[in-house]
Design a protein around this motif. Sequence first.
Motif, mmCIF file in Angstrom:
data_model
loop_
_atom_site.group_PDB
_atom_site.id
_atom_site.type_symbol
_atom_site.label_atom_id
_atom_site.label_comp_id
_atom_site.label_asym_id
_atom_site.label_seq_id
_atom_site.Cartn_x
_atom_site.Cartn_y
_atom_site.Cartn_z
ATOM 1 N N UNK A 184 0.841 -1.198 0.000
ATOM 2 C CA UNK A 184 0.000 0.000 0.000
ATOM 3 C C UNK A 184 0.876 1.247 0.000
ATOM 4 N N UNK A 185 1.938 1.225 0.796
ATOM 5 C CA UNK A 185 2.853 2.361 0.821
ATOM 6 C C UNK A 185 3.501 2.579 -0.542
ATOM 7 N N UNK A 186 3.935 1.496 -1.183
ATOM 8 C CA UNK A 186 4.536 1.610 -2.511
ATOM 9 C C UNK A 186 3.502 2.118 -3.513
ATOM 10 N N UNK A 187 2.255 1.641 -3.400
ATOM 11 C CA UNK A 187 1.207 2.103 -4.304
ATOM 12 C C UNK A 187 0.944 3.589 -4.172
ATOM 13 N N UNK A 188 0.977 4.104 -2.940
ATOM 14 C CA UNK A 188 0.797 5.547 -2.725
ATOM 15 C C UNK A 188 1.938 6.328 -3.372
ATOM 16 N N UNK A 189 3.146 5.778 -3.306
ATOM 17 C CA UNK A 189 4.289 6.444 -3.934
ATOM 18 C C UNK A 189 4.183 6.387 -5.456
ATOM 19 N N UNK A 190 3.620 5.310 -5.990
ATOM 20 C CA UNK A 190 3.456 5.179 -7.449
ATOM 21 C C UNK A 190 2.355 6.087 -7.994
ATOM 22 N N UNK A 191 1.358 6.412 -7.183
ATOM 23 C CA UNK A 191 0.160 7.100 -7.659
ATOM 24 C C UNK A 191 0.453 8.427 -8.366
ATOM 25 N N UNK A 192 1.345 9.298 -7.839
ATOM 26 C CA UNK A 192 1.588 10.567 -8.542
ATOM 27 C C UNK A 192 2.135 10.395 -9.957
ATOM 28 N N UNK A 193 3.062 9.466 -10.143
ATOM 29 C CA UNK A 193 3.589 9.231 -11.486
ATOM 30 C C UNK A 193 2.523 8.709 -12.426
ATOM 31 N N UNK A 194 1.683 7.795 -11.925
ATOM 32 C CA UNK A 194 0.598 7.291 -12.752
ATOM 33 C C UNK A 194 -0.415 8.392 -13.055
ATOM 34 N N UNK A 195 -0.664 9.252 -12.079
ATOM 35 C CA UNK A 195 -1.548 10.396 -12.301
ATOM 36 C C UNK A 195 -1.034 11.271 -13.434
ATOM 37 N N UNK A 196 0.262 11.525 -13.468
ATOM 38 C CA UNK A 196 0.845 12.355 -14.520
ATOM 39 C C UNK A 196 0.681 11.706 -15.892
ATOM 40 N N UNK A 197 0.905 10.400 -15.973
ATOM 41 C CA UNK A 197 0.769 9.706 -17.255
ATOM 42 C C UNK A 197 -0.672 9.763 -17.746
ATOM 43 N N UNK A 198 -1.620 9.458 -16.854
ATOM 44 C CA UNK A 198 -3.035 9.453 -17.238
ATOM 45 C C UNK A 198 -3.493 10.859 -17.604
ATOM 46 N N UNK A 199 -3.083 11.849 -16.839
ATOM 47 C CA UNK A 199 -3.492 13.227 -17.123
ATOM 48 C C UNK A 199 -2.971 13.686 -18.481
ATOM 49 N N UNK A 200 -1.699 13.405 -18.771
ATOM 50 C CA UNK A 200 -1.138 13.816 -20.052
ATOM 51 C C UNK A 200 -1.826 13.150 -21.226
ATOM 52 N N UNK A 201 -2.089 11.836 -21.104
ATOM 53 C CA UNK A 201 -2.787 11.142 -22.185
ATOM 54 C C UNK A 201 -4.215 11.651 -22.340
ATOM 55 N N UNK A 202 -4.866 11.961 -21.210
ATOM 56 C CA UNK A 202 -6.238 12.464 -21.265
ATOM 57 C C UNK A 202 -6.297 13.836 -21.907
ATOM 58 N N UNK A 203 -5.324 14.685 -21.609
ATOM 59 C CA UNK A 203 -5.282 16.006 -22.228
ATOM 60 C C UNK A 203 -5.236 15.903 -23.751
ATOM 61 N N UNK A 204 -4.459 14.933 -24.257
ATOM 62 C CA UNK A 204 -4.354 14.776 -25.713
ATOM 63 C C UNK A 204 -5.656 14.252 -26.312
ATOM 64 N N UNK A 205 -6.262 13.253 -25.669
ATOM 65 C CA UNK A 205 -7.495 12.667 -26.199
ATOM 66 C C UNK A 205 -8.662 13.635 -26.063
ATOM 67 N N UNK A 206 -8.656 14.463 -25.011
ATOM 68 C CA UNK A 206 -9.775 15.386 -24.780
ATOM 69 C C UNK A 206 -9.929 16.413 -25.888
ATOM 70 N N UNK A 207 -8.881 16.621 -26.674
ATOM 71 C CA UNK A 207 -8.970 17.576 -27.779
ATOM 72 C C UNK A 207 -9.491 16.952 -29.062
ATOM 73 N N UNK A 208 -9.763 15.660 -29.027
ATOM 74 C CA UNK A 208 -10.263 14.998 -30.236
ATOM 75 C C UNK A 208 -11.719 15.387 -30.496
ATOM 76 N N UNK A 209 -12.111 15.274 -31.759
ATOM 77 C CA UNK A 209 -13.455 15.695 -32.174
ATOM 78 C C UNK A 209 -14.548 14.856 -31.521
ATOM 79 N N UNK A 210 -14.319 13.544 -31.376
ATOM 80 C CA UNK A 210 -15.374 12.693 -30.834
ATOM 81 C C UNK A 210 -15.660 13.015 -29.371
ATOM 82 N N UNK A 211 -14.637 13.506 -28.647
ATOM 83 C CA UNK A 211 -14.865 13.899 -27.249
ATOM 84 C C UNK A 211 -15.676 15.189 -27.200
#
Length: 297
Positions: A163-190
């Motif tokens: 659980x402690x390791x997962x909490x440490x991993x969460x910010x990096x995963x948040x950055x990856x998901x946020x960056x990918x979402x920013x790119x997809x959110x600009x698509x026409x279908x969204x």
Amino acid sequence: MTLATKRSSAPTNPSVPRTSPAGRIVRSVLRRPSGATAAGFLIVLVILAVAGPLIYPHDPDAQDLANRFAGLSWPHPLGTDEFGRDVASRIIQAARIALAAPLISVGVALLIGLPFGLWAGLRRGIVDAVAGRLADTILSLPAMVGALAILAVLGPGLVNAMVAIGIIFAPGLFRVVRGATLAVAEETFVHSAVAIGSPTRRTLWVHILPNIAAPLLVQVTILMGVALLAEASLSFIGLGVQPPDASWGSMLKAAYTNQFDAPYSVVPPGIAMVLTVLAFNTIGDAIRDAVGLRRGR
């Protein structure tokens, strides 16, 4: 006859099933020798973890002090440890920890980082600002120091450590998901989905998540290997798996302590750990290459 006419007049076969993007990626990964080998190794590891009690050469916790540090033999293919326990049986028993530990830590990271990353990438606003600053704060700290600080509150043990390791991993995963979402959110279908009044939850989970699955899978496979190394590190210093349960990290600690009595006892758990981490990373690289090839087309 023009090329467009030829294409339009070409016969179609509706009976041929269409392969999903995920299916094409899986097939591309398995076509590569390295990807197929890594996937096969992980499948064998899963079988050992599930069917371990049926295939143990000996009871992994049974002690035989008269047979300490025995060498390779037919009864003990990998020898025995400082308590006379069969090393091969304990390696197989530790396969459960090798799979459970990354699943727990990456699961916690996904539970925290995925929804916040999706929301911050689509809606931004206060959630993006607060979550981004909190992620930057955690990422600025050394990972192991942060995990030890969390373990000081939760206490030692496999679940608490992961659980402690997962909490440490969460910010990096948040950055990856946020960056990918920013790119997809600009698509026409969204934009079209938002314009017709699609709820935010549906937009996130139906329209955006499937389109960021590829980079997310790559990040998850990489984190699985890092989580295994983190579990081994915490078990090595006594904060992970507790005796008498077997872990490759705790076996490495025992091998280090008894290096003069059994100098080769570090080899079995070390090789098992290296191969497993290499398999996770190879799968991640194969997925990344498959995604890049698909986009190139």
